[in-house]
Motif scaffolding. Structure first.
Motif, mmCIF file in Angstrom:
data_model
loop_
_atom_site.group_PDB
_atom_site.id
_atom_site.type_symbol
_atom_site.label_atom_id
_atom_site.label_comp_id
_atom_site.label_asym_id
_atom_site.label_seq_id
_atom_site.Cartn_x
_atom_site.Cartn_y
_atom_site.Cartn_z
ATOM 1 N N ALA A 68 0.905 -1.097 -0.015
ATOM 2 C CA ALA A 68 -0.088 0.028 -0.160
ATOM 3 C C ALA A 68 0.817 1.407 -0.058
ATOM 4 N N THR A 69 0.366 2.414 -0.692
ATOM 5 C CA THR A 69 1.337 3.312 -0.800
ATOM 6 C C THR A 69 0.465 4.652 -0.165
ATOM 7 N N ARG A 70 -0.852 4.162 0.217
ATOM 8 C CA ARG A 70 -1.524 5.066 0.770
ATOM 9 C C ARG A 70 -2.521 4.481 1.599
ATOM 10 N N VAL A 71 -2.856 4.759 2.882
ATOM 11 C CA VAL A 71 -4.209 4.258 3.523
ATOM 12 C C VAL A 71 -4.913 5.217 4.210
ATOM 13 N N SER A 72 -6.159 5.525 3.780
ATOM 14 C CA SER A 72 -6.756 6.612 4.334
ATOM 15 C C SER A 72 -8.015 5.938 5.303
ATOM 16 N N LEU A 73 -7.876 6.504 6.560
ATOM 17 C CA LEU A 73 -8.813 6.101 7.454
ATOM 18 C C LEU A 73 -9.420 6.947 8.409
ATOM 19 N N GLN A 74 -10.515 6.623 8.792
ATOM 20 C CA GLN A 74 -11.334 7.454 9.896
ATOM 21 C C GLN A 74 -12.103 6.856 11.095
ATOM 22 N N VAL A 75 -11.619 7.211 12.168
ATOM 23 C CA VAL A 75 -12.164 6.545 13.208
ATOM 24 C C VAL A 75 -13.100 7.293 13.940
ATOM 25 N N ASN A 76 -14.434 6.901 14.517
ATOM 26 C CA ASN A 76 -15.466 7.869 15.028
ATOM 27 C C ASN A 76 -15.913 7.041 16.324
ATOM 28 N N VAL A 77 -16.345 7.633 17.112
ATOM 29 C CA VAL A 77 -16.792 7.251 18.372
ATOM 30 C C VAL A 77 -18.338 7.022 18.156
ATOM 31 N N ILE A 78 -19.000 5.887 18.374
ATOM 32 C CA ILE A 78 -20.405 5.817 18.144
ATOM 33 C C ILE A 78 -21.118 5.565 19.333
ATOM 34 N N GLY A 79 -20.362 5.181 20.434
ATOM 35 C CA GLY A 79 -21.263 5.113 21.724
ATOM 36 C C GLY A 79 -20.582 4.432 22.732
ATOM 37 N N GLU A 80 -21.203 3.839 23.688
ATOM 38 C CA GLU A 80 -20.481 3.308 24.837
ATOM 39 C C GLU A 80 -20.812 1.952 24.982
ATOM 40 N N ASP A 81 -19.840 0.999 25.301
ATOM 41 C CA ASP A 81 -19.854 -0.363 25.558
ATOM 42 C C ASP A 81 -21.196 -0.809 26.282
ATOM 43 N N ALA A 82 -21.960 -1.810 25.914
ATOM 44 C CA ALA A 82 -22.947 -1.999 26.742
ATOM 45 C C ALA A 82 -22.495 -2.681 28.056
#
Length: 83
Positions: A68-82
């Motif tokens: 891979a010459t490029r890795v684009s990523l996004q991480v989002n918080v979507i909630g709390e663990d049950a």
């Protein structure tokens, strides 16, 4: 905390999945995450923070090592663990 990761690896090849894309898919599928959606132009998965972050670390290392010459990523918080 629950996270959603979205990522793509490049360079693209529409004729055949490149090695880095195959490795990235294998990492995500082996990480025991939820809502895994793997496609040619984007991939997503969800899970607890520890699992998602460990998967992201492995994904970056293995995809880059596989060409891979490029890795684009996004991480989002979507909630709390049950509880």
């Amino acid at each position: 905390m629950r996270l959603r990761v979205e990522f793509t690896t490049e360079p693209f090849d529409l004729d055949e999945a490149p090695a880095h894309a195959v490795v990235a898919r294998e990492v995500i599928e082996a990480a025991e995450l939820e809502a895994v959606d793997v496609g040619p132009f984007g991939n997503t998965a969800e899970g607890g923070a520890d699992r998602v972050l460990a998967a992201v670390d492995s994904l970056l290392r293995k995809a880059l090592a596989s060409g891979a010459t490029r890795v684009s990523l996004q991480v989002n918080v979507i909630g709390e663990d049950a509880p």
